[in-house]
Design a protein around this motif. Sequence first.
Motif, PDB file in Angstrom:
ATOM      1  N   ASN A  51       0.801  -1.223   0.000  1.00  0.00           N
ATOM      2  CA  ASN A  51       0.000   0.000   0.000  1.00  0.00           C
ATOM      3  C   ASN A  51       0.834   1.274   0.000  1.00  0.00           C
ATOM      4  N   LYS A  52       2.163   1.100  -0.200  1.00  0.00           N
ATOM      5  CA  LYS A  52       3.078   2.245  -0.319  1.00  0.00           C
ATOM      6  C   LYS A  52       2.952   3.209   0.862  1.00  0.00           C
ATOM      7  N   VAL A  53       2.910   2.644   2.058  1.00  0.00           N
ATOM      8  CA  VAL A  53       2.859   3.458   3.272  1.00  0.00           C
ATOM      9  C   VAL A  53       4.250   4.054   3.511  1.00  0.00           C
ATOM     10  N   PRO A  54       4.404   5.371   3.544  1.00  0.00           N
ATOM     11  CA  PRO A  54       5.736   5.959   3.772  1.00  0.00           C
ATOM     12  C   PRO A  54       6.280   5.578   5.143  1.00  0.00           C
ATOM     13  N   LEU A  55       7.552   5.190   5.166  1.00  0.00           N
ATOM     14  CA  LEU A  55       8.225   4.795   6.396  1.00  0.00           C
ATOM     15  C   LEU A  55       9.368   5.772   6.670  1.00  0.00           C
ATOM     16  N   SER A  56       9.802   5.850   7.937  1.00  0.00           N
ATOM     17  CA  SER A  56      10.913   6.747   8.267  1.00  0.00           C
ATOM     18  C   SER A  56      12.139   6.005   8.763  1.00  0.00           C
ATOM     19  N   GLY A  57      12.054   4.680   8.941  1.00  0.00           N
ATOM     20  CA  GLY A  57      13.213   3.907   9.344  1.00  0.00           C
ATOM     21  C   GLY A  57      12.809   2.585   9.937  1.00  0.00           C
ATOM     22  N   PHE A  58      13.762   1.652  10.013  1.00  0.00           N
ATOM     23  CA  PHE A  58      13.502   0.393  10.697  1.00  0.00           C
ATOM     24  C   PHE A  58      14.807  -0.133  11.253  1.00  0.00           C
ATOM     25  N   ALA A  59      14.707  -0.860  12.366  1.00  0.00           N
ATOM     26  CA  ALA A  59      15.914  -1.269  13.073  1.00  0.00           C
ATOM     27  C   ALA A  59      15.662  -2.462  13.984  1.00  0.00           C
ATOM     28  N   ASP A  60      16.762  -3.145  14.304  1.00  0.00           N
ATOM     29  CA  ASP A  60      16.787  -4.214  15.296  1.00  0.00           C
ATOM     30  C   ASP A  60      17.327  -3.603  16.589  1.00  0.00           C
ATOM     31  N   HIS A  61      16.516  -3.652  17.670  1.00  0.00           N
ATOM     32  CA  HIS A  61      16.917  -3.084  18.958  1.00  0.00           C
ATOM     33  C   HIS A  61      17.363  -4.152  19.961  1.00  0.00           C
ATOM     34  N   LEU A  62      17.670  -5.366  19.464  1.00  0.00           N
ATOM     35  CA  LEU A  62      18.068  -6.505  20.293  1.00  0.00           C
ATOM     36  C   LEU A  62      16.885  -7.080  21.071  1.00  0.00           C
ATOM     37  N   ALA A  92      11.778 -12.780  22.584  1.00  0.00           N
ATOM     38  CA  ALA A  92      11.424 -13.461  23.833  1.00  0.00           C
ATOM     39  C   ALA A  92      12.160 -12.809  25.002  1.00  0.00           C
ATOM     40  N   PRO A  93      11.475 -12.516  26.095  1.00  0.00           N
ATOM     41  CA  PRO A  93      12.123 -11.862  27.234  1.00  0.00           C
ATOM     42  C   PRO A  93      13.346 -12.597  27.766  1.00  0.00           C
ATOM     43  N   ASP A  94      13.376 -13.925  27.650  1.00  0.00           N
ATOM     44  CA  ASP A  94      14.538 -14.651  28.174  1.00  0.00           C
ATOM     45  C   ASP A  94      15.778 -14.459  27.301  1.00  0.00           C
ATOM     46  N   SER A  95      15.619 -13.789  26.153  1.00  0.00           N
ATOM     47  CA  SER A  95      16.779 -13.490  25.310  1.00  0.00           C
ATOM     48  C   SER A  95      17.344 -12.089  25.572  1.00  0.00           C
ATOM     49  N   TRP A  96      16.630 -11.279  26.351  1.00  0.00           N
ATOM     50  CA  TRP A  96      17.106  -9.925  26.655  1.00  0.00           C
ATOM     51  C   TRP A  96      18.298 -10.019  27.593  1.00  0.00           C
ATOM     52  N   LYS A  97      19.267  -9.158  27.400  1.00  0.00           N
ATOM     53  CA  LYS A  97      20.488  -9.164  28.199  1.00  0.00           C
ATOM     54  C   LYS A  97      20.415  -8.060  29.254  1.00  0.00           C
ATOM     55  N   TRP A  98      20.356  -8.474  30.522  1.00  0.00           N
ATOM     56  CA  TRP A  98      20.288  -7.537  31.633  1.00  0.00           C
ATOM     57  C   TRP A  98      21.610  -7.521  32.382  1.00  0.00           C
ATOM     58  N   ASP A  99      22.005  -6.339  32.805  1.00  0.00           N
ATOM     59  CA  ASP A  99      23.121  -6.166  33.718  1.00  0.00           C
ATOM     60  C   ASP A  99      22.573  -5.425  34.924  1.00  0.00           C
ATOM     61  N   GLY A 100      22.151  -6.184  35.937  1.00  0.00           N
ATOM     62  CA  GLY A 100      21.439  -5.576  37.047  1.00  0.00           C
ATOM     63  C   GLY A 100      20.101  -5.056  36.564  1.00  0.00           C
ATOM     64  N   GLY A 101      19.881  -3.759  36.710  1.00  0.00           N
ATOM     65  CA  GLY A 101      18.629  -3.158  36.263  1.00  0.00           C
ATOM     66  C   GLY A 101      18.701  -2.531  34.896  1.00  0.00           C
ATOM     67  N   THR A 102      19.798  -2.784  34.147  1.00  0.00           N
ATOM     68  CA  THR A 102      19.977  -2.174  32.831  1.00  0.00           C
ATOM     69  C   THR A 102      19.865  -3.225  31.744  1.00  0.00           C
ATOM     70  N   VAL A 103      19.044  -2.953  30.736  1.00  0.00           N
ATOM     71  CA  VAL A 103      18.865  -3.884  29.634  1.00  0.00           C
ATOM     72  C   VAL A 103      19.647  -3.393  28.419  1.00  0.00           C
ATOM     73  N   ALA A 104      20.240  -4.327  27.674  1.00  0.00           N
ATOM     74  CA  ALA A 104      20.990  -3.986  26.471  1.00  0.00           C
ATOM     75  C   ALA A 104      20.037  -3.743  25.313  1.00  0.00           C
ATOM     76  N   MET A 105      20.214  -2.593  24.653  1.00  0.00           N
ATOM     77  CA  MET A 105      19.470  -2.284  23.432  1.00  0.00           C
ATOM     78  C   MET A 105      20.451  -1.700  22.426  1.00  0.00           C
TER      79      MET A 105
END
Length: 322
Positions: free
Chosen positions: A133-144, A166-179
């Motif tokens: 449908n030719k919807v204009p986009l402004s960007g796309f990305a992988d945020h981990l 899946a949440p079990d694939s997110w990388k946490w260091d204490g209270g900080t998540v990797a993105m």
Amino acid sequence: MTIDLTRRTLLHLAGASSLSAAATAAALAEGTDDGAAGPTFANRTPIRIGMVTLRVRNLDLVTDYYRDAIGLAVMQRTATGARLGAGGVPLLDLMLRAGAATEAQNAAGLYHTAFLMPTRKDLARWLVHAATNKVPLSGFADHLVSESVYLDDPEGNGIEVYADRAPDSWKWDGGTVAMATDPLDIDGLLTLTNPRISNYAGAPDGLRIGHMHLRVGDLEQADRFYSGAIGFDPTRKRTGAAFLSSGRYHHHLGINVWQSAGAGPRDNAATGLVSFSLEVASEEMLQTQEQRLRRAGAPAETITSGIETADPWGTKVRLVKV
């Protein structure tokens, strides 16, 4: 060949020549440092995003956009407003104010509303729909933690459409998540659906608003409100931005000063974000939040099923028990 054609079509719609260029564009929406799940996780936390209200100049144009481009169902429509949702759940209210001034990009307000697809396959199906449908986009990305596509509605309100890993694939260091903001694996997404046929008839029933991202005038002041008074936990900080959540979600709220540092009170007659709701898990939690707001000196007005407050720039936040 078909997959490559769809990838080229999506890059063209994003105004990009390559996946890395599209990721660079997406970085403007989430930041560039180090960003199945779905609403069953993001909306099961003690606090989660409910519904968003926008003030618009052209009700028909914007309503039709969210219906046709995003796939939301029109649940109610009058001469002065429209309510849209998915699976019978209201997600977006549009309020008409013809002739309203456009909210400046350096004002506090909405950066984007993020619609969370239930599965990665749903995101793939929506991508084919956008290309067809030719919807204009402004960007796309992988945020981990997630895979995201960015776009804007006809009045410049930012939108993210994404799917969580899946949440079990997110990388946490204490209270900080990797993105991060890495190139999106479009080819991998398109293997999940038929890129030759758009079979996205509308938003899946499980689509919800996964997070909000706001422009604010001062990060410390915003953190005192959204963390100290509202009760979100910080999950990540970077230059000019911070991310907060409930229940160890990667983020229910993003805040940034990239364009809006020093912004004063918002113009409540201009277009843009009017309010958003936060759904809370229990009446006890709602009472605790009201006490926290009052201790912080924030407004706390009783409304049906909850409390209405406002952040330091005037964006209304409704805390509701569901």
